[in-house]
Design a protein around this motif. Structure first.
Motif, PDB file in Angstrom:
ATOM      1  N   VAL A  80     -11.866  -4.238 -12.294  1.00 40.10           N
ATOM      2  CA  VAL A  80     -11.003  -5.002 -11.383  1.00 40.10           C
ATOM      3  C   VAL A  80     -11.195  -6.499 -11.614  1.00 40.10           C
ATOM      4  O   VAL A  80     -10.230  -7.263 -11.715  1.00 40.10           O
ATOM      5  CB  VAL A  80     -11.294  -4.640  -9.913  1.00 40.10           C
ATOM      6  CG1 VAL A  80     -10.521  -5.561  -8.971  1.00 40.10           C
ATOM      7  CG2 VAL A  80     -10.929  -3.185  -9.647  1.00 40.10           C
ATOM      8  N   LYS A  83      -9.619  -7.588 -14.873  1.00 38.35           N
ATOM      9  CA  LYS A  83      -8.159  -7.698 -14.794  1.00 38.35           C
ATOM     10  C   LYS A  83      -7.751  -8.988 -14.097  1.00 38.35           C
ATOM     11  O   LYS A  83      -6.812  -9.670 -14.523  1.00 38.35           O
ATOM     12  CB  LYS A  83      -7.606  -6.486 -14.053  1.00 38.35           C
ATOM     13  CG  LYS A  83      -6.083  -6.416 -14.032  1.00 38.35           C
ATOM     14  CD  LYS A  83      -5.614  -5.119 -13.384  1.00 38.35           C
ATOM     15  CE  LYS A  83      -4.092  -5.020 -13.411  1.00 38.35           C
ATOM     16  NZ  LYS A  83      -3.605  -3.759 -12.795  1.00 38.35           N
ATOM     17  N   ALA A 140      -9.968  -9.024  -3.896  1.00 41.63           N
ATOM     18  CA  ALA A 140      -8.768  -8.182  -3.866  1.00 41.63           C
ATOM     19  C   ALA A 140      -8.867  -7.134  -2.762  1.00 41.63           C
ATOM     20  O   ALA A 140      -7.943  -6.960  -1.954  1.00 41.63           O
ATOM     21  CB  ALA A 140      -8.560  -7.520  -5.221  1.00 41.63           C
ATOM     22  N   HIS A 144      -2.791  -9.619  -8.232  1.00 43.45           N
ATOM     23  CA  HIS A 144      -3.183  -8.360  -8.868  1.00 43.45           C
ATOM     24  C   HIS A 144      -3.324  -7.247  -7.834  1.00 43.45           C
ATOM     25  O   HIS A 144      -2.935  -6.097  -8.094  1.00 43.45           O
ATOM     26  CB  HIS A 144      -4.485  -8.550  -9.641  1.00 43.45           C
ATOM     27  CG  HIS A 144      -4.303  -9.247 -10.956  1.00 43.45           C
ATOM     28  ND1 HIS A 144      -3.853  -8.595 -12.091  1.00 43.45           N
ATOM     29  CD2 HIS A 144      -4.497 -10.540 -11.318  1.00 43.45           C
ATOM     30  CE1 HIS A 144      -3.788  -9.460 -13.101  1.00 43.45           C
ATOM     31  NE2 HIS A 144      -4.162 -10.647 -12.649  1.00 43.45           N
ATOM     32  N   ALA A 145      -3.861  -7.576  -6.649  1.00 41.37           N
ATOM     33  CA  ALA A 145      -4.000  -6.567  -5.603  1.00 41.37           C
ATOM     34  C   ALA A 145      -2.633  -6.037  -5.160  1.00 41.37           C
ATOM     35  O   ALA A 145      -2.438  -4.825  -5.020  1.00 41.37           O
ATOM     36  CB  ALA A 145      -4.753  -7.160  -4.417  1.00 41.37           C
ATOM     37  N   SER A 188       0.225  -6.197  -6.813  1.00 42.69           N
ATOM     38  CA  SER A 188       0.930  -5.516  -7.905  1.00 42.69           C
ATOM     39  C   SER A 188       0.498  -4.059  -7.988  1.00 42.69           C
ATOM     40  O   SER A 188       1.300  -3.184  -8.344  1.00 42.69           O
ATOM     41  CB  SER A 188       0.691  -6.233  -9.237  1.00 42.69           C
ATOM     42  OG  SER A 188      -0.646  -6.072  -9.683  1.00 42.69           O
ATOM     43  N   SER A 189      -0.758  -3.775  -7.635  1.00 41.78           N
ATOM     44  CA  SER A 189      -1.241  -2.393  -7.685  1.00 41.78           C
ATOM     45  C   SER A 189      -0.603  -1.537  -6.592  1.00 41.78           C
ATOM     46  O   SER A 189      -0.723  -0.305  -6.626  1.00 41.78           O
ATOM     47  CB  SER A 189      -2.768  -2.365  -7.548  1.00 41.78           C
ATOM     48  OG  SER A 189      -3.180  -2.724  -6.241  1.00 41.78           O
ATOM     49  N   HIS A 190       0.075  -2.175  -5.640  1.00 49.30           N
ATOM     50  CA  HIS A 190       0.774  -1.447  -4.582  1.00 49.30           C
ATOM     51  C   HIS A 190       2.290  -1.596  -4.697  1.00 49.30           C
ATOM     52  O   HIS A 190       3.016  -1.379  -3.723  1.00 49.30           O
ATOM     53  CB  HIS A 190       0.292  -1.923  -3.212  1.00 49.30           C
ATOM     54  CG  HIS A 190      -1.078  -1.421  -2.869  1.00 49.30           C
ATOM     55  ND1 HIS A 190      -1.308  -0.225  -2.220  1.00 49.30           N
ATOM     56  CD2 HIS A 190      -2.302  -1.950  -3.127  1.00 49.30           C
ATOM     57  CE1 HIS A 190      -2.606  -0.038  -2.072  1.00 49.30           C
ATOM     58  NE2 HIS A 190      -3.237  -1.066  -2.606  1.00 49.30           N
ATOM     59  N   GLY A 191       2.756  -1.966  -5.868  1.00 46.42           N
ATOM     60  CA  GLY A 191       4.183  -1.932  -6.147  1.00 46.42           C
ATOM     61  C   GLY A 191       5.010  -3.054  -5.577  1.00 46.42           C
ATOM     62  O   GLY A 191       6.236  -2.920  -5.450  1.00 46.42           O
ATOM     63  N   ILE A 195       0.691 -10.495 -14.767  1.00 46.08           N
ATOM     64  CA  ILE A 195       0.960  -9.334 -13.919  1.00 46.08           C
ATOM     65  C   ILE A 195       1.820  -8.328 -14.670  1.00 46.08           C
ATOM     66  O   ILE A 195       2.885  -8.663 -15.190  1.00 46.08           O
ATOM     67  CB  ILE A 195       1.664  -9.762 -12.619  1.00 46.08           C
ATOM     68  CG1 ILE A 195       0.869 -10.871 -11.923  1.00 46.08           C
ATOM     69  CG2 ILE A 195       1.839  -8.571 -11.700  1.00 46.08           C
ATOM     70  CD1 ILE A 195      -0.535 -10.498 -11.556  1.00 46.08           C
ATOM     71  N   GLU A 196       1.362  -7.106 -14.694  1.00 49.74           N
ATOM     72  CA  GLU A 196       2.069  -6.055 -15.421  1.00 49.74           C
ATOM     73  C   GLU A 196       2.681  -5.043 -14.455  1.00 49.74           C
ATOM     74  O   GLU A 196       2.214  -4.874 -13.330  1.00 49.74           O
ATOM     75  CB  GLU A 196       1.098  -5.333 -16.373  1.00 49.74           C
ATOM     76  CG  GLU A 196       0.440  -6.254 -17.404  1.00 49.74           C
ATOM     77  CD  GLU A 196      -0.608  -5.530 -18.226  1.00 49.74           C
ATOM     78  OE1 GLU A 196      -0.968  -4.392 -17.846  1.00 49.74           O
ATOM     79  OE2 GLU A 196      -1.086  -6.114 -19.221  1.00 49.74           O
ATOM     80  N   ASP A 197       3.718  -4.401 -14.903  1.00 46.02           N
ATOM     81  CA  ASP A 197       4.300  -3.224 -14.241  1.00 46.02           C
ATOM     82  C   ASP A 197       5.115  -3.515 -12.987  1.00 46.02           C
ATOM     83  O   ASP A 197       5.643  -2.590 -12.380  1.00 46.02           O
ATOM     84  CB  ASP A 197       3.217  -2.190 -13.890  1.00 46.02           C
ATOM     85  CG  ASP A 197       2.449  -1.727 -15.127  1.00 46.02           C
ATOM     86  OD1 ASP A 197       3.061  -1.620 -16.196  1.00 46.02           O
ATOM     87  OD2 ASP A 197       1.230  -1.494 -14.998  1.00 46.02           O
TER      88      ASP A 197
END
Length: 288
Positions: free
Chosen positions: A86, A89, A110, A144-145, A147-150, A170-172
């Motif tokens: 984490v 990243k 995060a 980043h936090a 982004s991990s939740h969409g 930031i990815e995805d």
């Protein structure tokens, strides 16, 4: 103040400046509530002193590690043996744990940031969007936090290039950038139906903090029903939060993230969960 010589669990927070840090108060409060033998202090460490600091601490009996505050969250990385995925990243470390002579970097910012949002995150949404004001170290952890939740992210900074650099990491998820000034001036934008949408506005800048200029945010940019989150905790109710409450928005103050990230560090240092049933008493102590 130097650390005590007795072989008891010890941890500390380092930074420059460091006098303002509330971490010792938080960790000592939890140690006392649990009846644990332990020690937590704050230590001013300049950038040029980091190498000597870690050489001295690495094998110090009882030393469990340290929290890291500004301006060292990236500067400490070359002195570490390993970095948690984490933290790698995010590209920043705020907690260093000593294990068998090895220094391991973590980032609890995060998790601490997300903790008060968890009830909302447990719900399903048609769409999630966050407007992040700032693009510094705290903004990196927040982006980043989320982004991990969409979340779709809008990152705004005084320096547009800095916002663009963070967005590129930031990815995805979709990311957009803007200047802070964009949110300072009124807009006639008409928001669509936000039912089923989780909107979030987060201030990660020092603007609005005691001794700093105010954060200029015109609420015409804030969607109806948005959650307003300010990581500043001095003052606890910033001008942004006061206006948000007056307008009927749900708000989250800076102590929520401060306590949340400290709880994760406490577990890593002292091997027990922080006694969170005492949060109300701790918040009163922190704001006294």
């Amino acid at each position: 103040m130097s650390l005590p010589s007795a072989v008891i669990p010890k941890a500390e927070v380092i930074g420059d400046p460091i006098a303002h840090s509330k971490s010792p108060l938080i960790h000592r409060f939890w140690l006392g509530k649990l009846g644990l033998e332990g020690f937590y202090e704050k230590t001013r460490v300049g950038g040029e002193e980091l190498g000597d600091f870690f050489s001295d601490r690495r094998n110090l009996p009882g030393w469990r590690g340290c929290n890291v505050t500004v301006p060292h969250k990236q500067a400490v990385i070359p002195f570490l043996d390993r970095i948690d995925p984490v933290a790698a990243k995010i590209g920043a470390v705020n907690t260093i744990v000593a294990r068998d002579g090895a220094l391991i970097g973590h980032n609890s910012d995060a998790a601490g940031f997300l903790e008060p949002l968890q009830p909302s995150l447990n719900d399903r949404h048609l769409y999630r969007m966050a407007r992040i004001l700032g693009a510094g170290g705290a903004a990196k952890a927040v982006a980043h936090a989320l982004s991990s939740h969409g979340f779709t992210l809008v990152i705004a900074a005084r320096n547009l290039a800095q916002a663009e650099a963070l967005a590129a990491e930031i990815e995805d998820v979709d990311t957009h950038v803007a200047t802070l000034d964009h949110f300072a001036d009124p807009t006639d934008f008409a928001f669509d139906d936000r039912s089923g949408v989780l909107d979030l506005v987060v201030n990660t800048t020092p603007l609005g903090m005691t001794g700093q200029p105010p954060l200029r945010l015109d609420f015409s940019h804030v969607p109806p029903g948005a959650v307003i989150y300010d990581i500043v905790y001095a003052p606890l109710e910033t001008a942004m939060l006061a206006e948000a409450r007056a307008r009927g928005h749900q708000t989250v103050d800076g102590l929520a993230m401060l306590i949340g990230q400290a709880a994760e560090a406490f577990r890593l240092f002292f091997g027990q969960a922080a006694p969170r049933e005492h949060d109300a008493e701790l918040r009163a102590l922190l704001t006294a």
